[in-house]
Design a protein around this motif. Sequence first.
Motif, PDB file in Angstrom:
ATOM      1  N   GLU A  71       0.807  -1.216   0.000  1.00  0.00           N
ATOM      2  CA  GLU A  71       0.000   0.000   0.000  1.00  0.00           C
ATOM      3  C   GLU A  71       0.844   1.273   0.000  1.00  0.00           C
ATOM      4  OE1 GLU A  71      -0.291  -2.352   2.514  1.00  0.00           O
ATOM      5  OE2 GLU A  71      -2.064  -3.385   1.802  1.00  0.00           O
ATOM      6  N   SER A  87      -5.542   2.759  -5.146  1.00  0.00           N
ATOM      7  CA  SER A  87      -5.352   1.415  -5.692  1.00  0.00           C
ATOM      8  C   SER A  87      -6.346   1.151  -6.811  1.00  0.00           C
ATOM      9  CB  SER A  87      -5.536   0.380  -4.588  1.00  0.00           C
ATOM     10  OG  SER A  87      -6.865   0.412  -4.106  1.00  0.00           O
ATOM     11  N   TYR A  96      -1.174  -0.620  -6.695  1.00  0.00           N
ATOM     12  CA  TYR A  96      -1.174   0.717  -6.108  1.00  0.00           C
ATOM     13  C   TYR A  96      -0.395   1.681  -6.989  1.00  0.00           C
ATOM     14  CZ  TYR A  96      -2.985  -1.743  -2.099  1.00  0.00           C
ATOM     15  OH  TYR A  96      -3.763  -2.507  -1.285  1.00  0.00           O
ATOM     16  N   THR A 103      -2.478   4.676 -11.547  1.00  0.00           N
ATOM     17  CA  THR A 103      -3.406   3.548 -11.464  1.00  0.00           C
ATOM     18  C   THR A 103      -4.029   3.283 -12.831  1.00  0.00           C
ATOM     19  OG1 THR A 103      -5.163   5.020 -10.653  1.00  0.00           O
ATOM     20  CG2 THR A 103      -3.916   3.766  -9.001  1.00  0.00           C
TER      21      THR A 103
END
Length: 161
Positions: A71, A87, A96, A103
Amino acid sequence: MKGHRAYKRKLKKQKKSQKNKITHRDKIIALLSFLGIFLTATFLAYRMVFFGGPESHFHHQNIAYEFVDKEEVCMLNNSYRAENIPSVSINNFTYYGCCESCTGQLLKNPEKRYAFDMLTGIKVDKALAIMLREIDDNSKIYYFKSTENAKAFIQNGGSGS
């Protein structure tokens, strides 16, 4: 009067002996203190033996490495971020990126979702990879197929076998 003085001396001796006397309460407090220290030391020793101490940081030849949560890594730029970032889910895997553009690129370009294990050279899906970073350099993220590969990489001085 002599009897009275002798009596006072006797009382003084009794008071002195009572001041230095260890009571049952003192013994219980000492025992509980000892047990607390003993149990704490035993727990810490157990943790170090069976869990190897803190494993989030490793050092080798002036380079310090740290395992990183997925993350906190922009998987497009391969850079570390100190906070959780946006994400995107693709085929039940989560990738992520530091922004919508990143993204979006991960969503459109499947090849951007893969990296090579730094120890073995095997292609690894970034959503499944174990990640390391050099603590002093946020731009260096290393991907691995397993924790064992990451540890071997560190033991080899930051190079593949």
